[in-house]
Design an enzyme around this catalytic site. Structure first.
Site, short mmCIF file in Angstrom:
data_model
loop_
_atom_site.label_atom_id
_atom_site.label_comp_id
_atom_site.label_asym_id
_atom_site.label_seq_id
_atom_site.Cartn_x
_atom_site.Cartn_y
_atom_site.Cartn_z
N ASP A 13 0.83 -1.21 0.00
CA ASP A 13 0.00 0.00 0.00
C ASP A 13 0.86 1.26 0.00
O ASP A 13 2.05 1.24 0.31
CB ASP A 13 -0.89 0.02 1.23
N ASP A 14 0.21 2.38 -0.34
CA ASP A 14 0.79 3.73 -0.23
C ASP A 14 1.94 3.97 -1.21
O ASP A 14 2.81 4.81 -0.95
CB ASP A 14 1.28 4.02 1.20
N HIS A 134 -7.67 3.92 1.09
CA HIS A 134 -6.66 4.31 2.07
C HIS A 134 -7.33 4.42 3.43
O HIS A 134 -8.37 5.06 3.59
CB HIS A 134 -6.06 5.65 1.64
#
Length: 318
Positions: A13-14, A134
């Site tokens: 993620d991110d 998110h």
């Protein structure tokens, strides 16, 4: 490898959060530790991340962001229910509080989600292979309805349903995290009928848009270790696909479990470098990022995958 028992999407993620996160994710992918990434299009290094994904053939989806940084949709950047007085999203808990008070415009949520998909397309020249939220905002009440509608209309084929087997029995989680994760799971369970109504069904169907099993809440940061990942995989394999058990008669067909493991590898962000407009948060600056990177590249973990017949893949492969 013989017939796998599990097809595992390991999602970093991110992606795009900062150059050091980007480099760590690329290093992890090249070492075989992750198989998929989620891009934050409003993050400061999103363009670099998209270029890296193309250069290294990294499968990539959209990490839809409604809680950190600045909106992508220009009409929402000056005055909107999505931002605070400083012009930033309300934050992980602030977003939830504003939503609970009934002060969020779902039309503005839709505009921002569509704008982020469009920016993803501009950065990559293709639609996202998957789209999640998110800080798990995509399964929140009301938001999940809009999210499902956008997902369905744009024919984005996969999402994340963060319901983790064995979560409540994990001794390593502090009370406040267990409480937050329990709420995430409740919201995720409540989102399933909504996704189903829009034609989004379980991964056992040809049109299924999420894996059978989700992992990652109990193995974040310092809680990530090879034994903890082994425990989480054991829970997932024991659960099996919906309507099945993990045991089978000798020689009989045993369905393959599909699963997603959410991870956050990288090198810690420098204090003034990264984020989505407000600088990097403590989560990204912590040593936990590099700890996850080290565990995911550990040869003993890769050997465990082979031993348990776990095959890493991207969403488009399940």
């Amino acid at each position: 490898m013989p017939q796998p028992r599990m097809m595992l999407v390991v999602t970093g993620d991110d992606f795009g959060y900062c150059p050091r996160r980007n480099q760590g994710i690329v290093d992890c992918f090249q070492a075989g530790g992750i198989s998929n990434v989620s891009l934050l299009v409003n993050a400061c290094a999103a363009k670099e991340a998209a270029d890296l994904a193309q250069r290294h053939n990294i499968p990539m989806g959209l990490h839809a962001n409604l809680s950190e940084g600045v909106p992508v949709c220009q009409s929402l950047q000056q005055t909107s229910t999505l931002i605070n007085q400083r012009g930033f999203f309300h934050g992980k808990m602030g977003f939830r509080q504003v939503l609970e008070r009934g002060q969020l415009s779902m039309k503005q949520v839709e505009l921002e989600l569509r704008a982020q998909v469009q920016l993803f397309r501009e950065l990559t020249s293709h639609l996202p292979h998957h789209m999640d939220g998110h800080q798990h905002v995509h399964v929140l009440p009301e938001v999940r309805e809009v999210f499902a509608q956008v997902l369905s209309e744009l024919k984005i084929p996969y999402t994340r349903v963060p319901v983790e087997t064995g979560l409540q029995g994990c001794p390593a989680l502090p009370t406040h995290l267990r409480r937050f994760y329990a709420q995430v799971e409740k919201d995720a369970l409540d989102s399933i009928p909504v996704f189903t109504r829009y034609g989004i069904r379980s991964a056992g169907c040809d049109t299924g848009l999420w894996p059978d099993v989700y992992l990652g809440l109990t193995t974040m940061g310092q809680n990530m270790s090879v034994p903890n990942l082994q425990r989480a995989l054991s829970h997932a394999l024991a659960a099996g696909p919906p309507g099945t058990t993990s045991s089978s008669a000798s020689g009989s067909y045993q369905p393959v479990v599909t699963a997603e493991l959410m991870v956050h590898p990288g090198y810690p962000s420098h204090p003034q470098e990264g984020g989505c407009g407000e600088g990097p948060d403590d989560f990204s600056q912590s040593a936990d990022r590099q700890h996850e990177l080290s565990v995911l590249r550990d040869p003993s973990l890769l050997a465990l995958y082979s031993q348990e017949r776990v095959q890493l893949c991207a969403f488009k492969d399940i």
